[in-house]
Each structure stands twice: as structure tokens, then as C-alpha cells.
Design a protein around this motif. Structure first.
Motif, PDB file in Angstrom:
ATOM      1  N   UNK A 282      43.019   1.444  46.897  1.00 19.38           N
ATOM      2  CA  UNK A 282      42.494   2.819  46.653  1.00 19.38           C
ATOM      3  C   UNK A 282      42.090   3.337  48.221  1.00 19.38           C
ATOM      4  N   UNK A 283      41.230   2.175  48.958  1.00 22.17           N
ATOM      5  CA  UNK A 283      40.828   2.546  50.261  1.00 22.17           C
ATOM      6  C   UNK A 283      41.922   3.141  51.266  1.00 22.17           C
ATOM      7  N   UNK A 284      43.154   2.647  51.015  1.00 24.11           N
ATOM      8  CA  UNK A 284      44.503   3.274  51.753  1.00 24.11           C
ATOM      9  C   UNK A 284      44.573   4.624  51.168  1.00 24.11           C
ATOM     10  N   UNK A 285      44.501   5.000  50.128  1.00 21.23           N
ATOM     11  CA  UNK A 285      44.760   6.453  49.630  1.00 21.23           C
ATOM     12  C   UNK A 285      43.531   7.108  50.060  1.00 21.23           C
ATOM     13  N   UNK A 286      42.365   6.553  50.169  1.00 23.02           N
ATOM     14  CA  UNK A 286      41.307   7.523  50.848  1.00 23.02           C
ATOM     15  C   UNK A 286      41.435   7.983  52.311  1.00 23.02           C
ATOM     16  N   UNK A 287      42.143   6.843  52.719  1.00 23.52           N
ATOM     17  CA  UNK A 287      42.279   7.067  54.410  1.00 23.52           C
ATOM     18  C   UNK A 287      43.244   8.303  54.556  1.00 23.52           C
ATOM     19  N   UNK A 288      44.511   8.332  53.677  1.00 24.70           N
ATOM     20  CA  UNK A 288      45.453   9.518  53.680  1.00 24.70           C
ATOM     21  C   UNK A 288      44.653  10.582  53.064  1.00 24.70           C
ATOM     22  N   UNK A 289      44.114  10.527  52.137  1.00 25.14           N
ATOM     23  CA  UNK A 289      43.266  11.785  51.606  1.00 25.14           C
ATOM     24  C   UNK A 289      42.217  12.497  52.735  1.00 25.14           C
ATOM     25  N   UNK A 290      41.642  11.522  53.609  1.00 22.74           N
ATOM     26  CA  UNK A 290      40.647  12.371  54.495  1.00 22.74           C
ATOM     27  C   UNK A 290      41.562  12.691  55.872  1.00 22.74           C
ATOM     28  N   UNK A 291      42.836  12.228  55.898  1.00 19.96           N
ATOM     29  CA  UNK A 291      43.529  12.512  57.126  1.00 19.96           C
ATOM     30  C   UNK A 291      44.186  14.014  57.396  1.00 19.96           C
ATOM     31  N   UNK A 292      43.955  14.624  58.477  1.00 16.68           N
ATOM     32  CA  UNK A 292      44.522  15.744  58.744  1.00 16.68           C
ATOM     33  C   UNK A 292      43.506  16.999  59.005  1.00 16.68           C
ATOM     34  N   UNK A 293      42.284  16.459  59.282  1.00 15.34           N
ATOM     35  CA  UNK A 293      41.255  17.371  59.535  1.00 15.34           C
ATOM     36  C   UNK A 293      41.084  18.488  58.700  1.00 15.34           C
ATOM     37  N   UNK A 294      41.004  19.748  59.072  1.00 15.79           N
ATOM     38  CA  UNK A 294      40.819  20.835  58.170  1.00 15.79           C
ATOM     39  C   UNK A 294      41.997  21.128  57.120  1.00 15.79           C
ATOM     40  N   UNK A 295      43.245  20.604  57.274  1.00 17.24           N
ATOM     41  CA  UNK A 295      43.938  20.686  56.483  1.00 17.24           C
ATOM     42  C   UNK A 295      44.343  19.341  55.591  1.00 17.24           C
ATOM     43  N   UNK A 296      43.504  18.452  55.693  1.00 17.72           N
ATOM     44  CA  UNK A 296      43.639  17.076  54.925  1.00 17.72           C
ATOM     45  C   UNK A 296      43.518  17.385  53.354  1.00 17.72           C
ATOM     46  N   UNK A 297      44.109  16.718  52.530  1.00 13.39           N
ATOM     47  CA  UNK A 297      43.812  16.924  51.061  1.00 13.39           C
ATOM     48  C   UNK A 297      42.425  16.810  50.629  1.00 13.39           C
ATOM     49  N   UNK A 298      41.315  16.148  51.362  1.00 12.31           N
ATOM     50  CA  UNK A 298      40.074  16.075  51.247  1.00 12.31           C
ATOM     51  C   UNK A 298      39.506  17.571  51.266  1.00 12.31           C
ATOM     52  N   UNK A 299      39.756  18.135  52.414  1.00  6.43           N
ATOM     53  CA  UNK A 299      39.305  19.486  52.703  1.00  6.43           C
ATOM     54  C   UNK A 299      39.928  20.281  51.780  1.00  6.43           C
ATOM     55  N   UNK A 300      41.152  20.291  51.588  1.00  7.18           N
ATOM     56  CA  UNK A 300      41.828  21.290  50.622  1.00  7.18           C
ATOM     57  C   UNK A 300      41.183  21.264  49.012  1.00  7.18           C
ATOM     58  N   UNK A 301      40.791  20.007  48.669  1.00  6.82           N
ATOM     59  CA  UNK A 301      40.141  19.660  47.268  1.00  6.82           C
ATOM     60  C   UNK A 301      38.715  20.190  47.410  1.00  6.82           C
ATOM     61  N   UNK A 302      37.930  20.018  48.538  1.00  4.54           N
ATOM     62  CA  UNK A 302      36.605  20.374  48.720  1.00  4.54           C
ATOM     63  C   UNK A 302      36.738  22.224  48.681  1.00  4.54           C
ATOM     64  N   UNK A 303      37.421  22.842  49.413  1.00  7.13           N
ATOM     65  CA  UNK A 303      37.657  24.185  49.255  1.00  7.13           C
ATOM     66  C   UNK A 303      37.992  24.592  48.127  1.00  7.13           C
ATOM     67  N   UNK A 304      39.039  24.063  47.205  1.00  2.00           N
ATOM     68  CA  UNK A 304      39.218  24.688  45.907  1.00  2.00           C
ATOM     69  C   UNK A 304      38.122  24.241  45.075  1.00  2.00           C
ATOM     70  N   UNK A 305      37.512  23.430  45.075  1.00  2.00           N
ATOM     71  CA  UNK A 305      36.578  23.060  43.791  1.00  2.00           C
ATOM     72  C   UNK A 305      35.117  23.254  44.122  1.00  2.00           C
ATOM     73  N   UNK A 306      34.657  23.060  45.683  1.00  2.00           N
ATOM     74  CA  UNK A 306      33.025  22.944  45.774  1.00  2.00           C
ATOM     75  C   UNK A 306      32.643  23.917  46.874  1.00  2.00           C
TER      76      UNK A 306
END
Length: 323
Positions: A282-306
Motif C-alpha cells: 500500500x505504501x508503494x501505491x501511495x508513492x505512485x499516488x503522490x508522484x507527478x506534482x500538480x498532476x499527480x493522482x493525489x492532486x487530481x483526487x483533491x481537486x475533484x473531491x476536496x
């Protein structure tokens, strides 16, 4: 005034109905196809260690195991089953909730679960969702009912003695939700004589036990139950994570947050203490989820939901690992 009262009553009725659905300890939810997949629990539940001694030795609960993609026993169990079993919320707006437009579970936590399923099984939809109340998150893991909990769960030493956490994926803090015309000013003596609601088993309940500020404390199974109590005039304030409170304020414009966050807390994905290989994966998945700066999956989810309700966040929290 009558129109406003009718709207509040209608909203309370709708919210109460949603709470009634969530009242069960573990309700199995259908996948995107509308089916309710069956899944085997572990043949023998894995009990957690007693929390007291381990909690006393804890100094940095957010430091997790380093990422790895090696398939250990827990990952192999999930692959053999062909489904990831995830404990989630279905009533936390923009985190884990049933979208009335689609009928599907949606939100930031749900997106994260789908990312974990895709990594483990090659398909983001190979998930069995189990609705779990706040107080039943740890028992669900200890009893082998779920593989992971992704349910706005704060990482702390007491919990880290009972379950294993991933690295932090979101930061927040405790804050009060009140009716907009309330005289309450924050988590202070303005609560004296008031009724404050918190979810049982939450960090908010812990804070109220430490210092209730002479308020009476009402505990309920789920956070949304507190919003209903507030709408019905059965509570004067709700104490919860600011990230959750912002979603509740977005649902009902007659309530709002007051005061500044007075704790610093981080959400993590929780797993059974014995499932170390799954924690690393899961930590490996989170590394990928965070990767990519402003275009990372994390930032995309943040902009979409929060982003509409939790403004100003520019990056996910940095992961911490054990030496």
C-alpha cells in the motif's frame, strides 16, 4: 421562516435515513455492476497485540514500513480471492459516500481504494466494499473481515499498537461544526452547558474525554449521525476532523466551522498488524499516488473531491518511514 424550517426538516429526514443505512457494523456494499460479491474471511482471525505496552513505546506513529512490491502472504491471499475487501464509510460527503446521481460509492477514500485494487489485481473494480462504523474499524481488521480500512482514520500511537498504518495520505485537525448563529466560539469555555456530539471511537471523543469544557457529550456510531442531531436541535455542536466537517458544511449551508483546528492529525490506510507485506505494498501505491506534482493522482483526487471546501492545499503530506 416556515419554508426554511421545512427545508431543514426535509434535510434532516434525508440525512437520518442515510444514517439508518449506515447503522449496521458491517454492511456489504455492491460493486459497480450492482452485484454484491461474496468473499471469504481469513480462516482464522488474527488478533492484535495488547495496545498498552506498545502504545507506551510509540514515538512516531506516522513512520511506516518502507514500500515494497514483493508478494507476501497477505497480498497472495488477496490475489487468490480475486477481490480486495475494503472497509469504508458510505456517508462522509466527498470522502466515502453513496453518490445519489450514480448510486456508486464515491470520494477521495474510494479513489484510493480503487488505486490499491488496480495495483494488486490489475483492475480497480475488483473490490468488495464493507461499510464499517467508526468504532468498528479496528475490530473489523482484527477479526479478518476486511483487508484494509480506508475511512478517514487518524494515525496515533494507541491505534498503531492495534493495527498497522500506511504512510499519511491527508492532514487535518479537530474543529467544531455549529449552527451559523450559535454563540459558540471554538473548543473553549463557550461550550459550557452545551451538548457536543462526536462519533464513538473517534479522536474527537478522545479530546472530549480529556477536556469537555463543561459540555455534555453525546456519542453516536457515525459522524453523519452528529449532523442529524445538530439539524434536529438535539446537539449544539459537533466535534470532528476539519476535513470531515467541511464536507458536512457543504451538505448543509445552515452550519459552519468555528475556531481553528486545535490538533494536528493525519489519515492513513489501516491494516492488520500481521500483514506487513500488504502495508509495504500500500505504501508503494501511495508513492505512485503522490508522484507527478500538480498532476499527480493525489492532486487530481483533491481537486475533484476536496478543493472546493478545503482550499489552499498544494501537495500531499510527505511520507515518513522507519529506519
Amino acid at each position: 421562516m416556515r419554508t426554511h424550517a421545512r427545508r431543514r426538516a426535509a434535510l434532516a429526514a434525508v440525512t437520518a435515513a442515510a444514517c439508518a443505512v449506515a447503522a449496521a457494523v458491517a454492511v456489504q456494499l455492491p460493486d459497480r455492476s450492482g452485484r454484491v460479491p461474496q468473499h471469504p474471511d481469513r480462516t482464522q482471525p488474527v488478533a492484535a497485540a495488547a495496545p498498552s505496552a506498545a502504545a507506551a513505546q510509540c514515538t512516531d506513529p506516522e513512520a511506516s514500513l518502507r514500500p515494497s512490491t514483493v508478494d507476501g502472504p497477505a497480498v497472495q491471499r488477496i490475489k487468490a480471492r480475486g477481490r480486495l475487501v475494503a472497509g469504508v464509510d458510505q456517508n462522509s460527503y466527498h470522502w466515502g459516500y453513496r453518490d445519489p446521481a450514480t448510486g456508486e460509492l464515491s470520494g477521495f477514500d474510494i479513489d484510493l481504494v480503487h488505486a490499491i485494487a488496480k495495483d494488486l489485481l490489475g483492475d480497480p473494480d475488483k473490490v468488495v466494499f464493507i461499510a464499517v462504523t467508526t468504532s468498528q474499524r479496528i475490530p473489523a481488521l482484527e477479526q479478518g473481515k476486511v483487508d484494509i480500512i480506508a475511512r478517514t482514520m487518524t494515525i496515533n500511537c494507541e491505534r498503531a499498537a492495534q493495527v498497522a498504518f500506511s504512510t499519511a495520505y491527508f492532514g487535518t485537525g479537530q474543529q467544531l461544526l455549529i449552527p451559523r448563529k450559535s454563540p459558540i466560539t471554538g473548543f473553549d469555555d463557550s461550550l459550557a452547558g452545551r451538548r457536543v456530539c462526536a462519533a464513538k471511537g473517534s479522536t474527537a471523543e478522545t479530546q472530549l474525554k480529556k477536556n469537555p469544557h463543561s459540555a455534555s457529550v453525546l456519542t453516536v456510531p457515525n459522524q453523519l449521525d452528529c449532523l442529524v442531531r445538530l439539524q434536529l436541535g438535539q446537539a449544539d455542536a459537533v466535534l470532528t476532523d476539519g476535513a470531515l466537517a467541511a464536507g458536512q458544511a457543504a451538505q448543509d449551508p445552515s452550519v459552519g466551522l468555528v475556531g481553528k483546528p486545535f490538533t494536528t492529525e493525519s489519515y492513513g490506510v489501516a491494516m492488520n498488524l500481521k500483514d506487513e507485506d500488504l502495508v509495504r505494498r500500500v505504501n508503494a501505491v501511495l508513492e505512485e499516488f503522490r508522484r507527478g506534482g500538480g498532476d499527480s493522482p493525489w492532486m487530481q483526487a483533491y481537486r475533484k473531491w476536496l478543493a472546493a471546501d478545503l482550499k489552499g492545499i498544494t501537495a500531499p503530506p510527505e511520507p515518513k518511514y522507519r529506519d
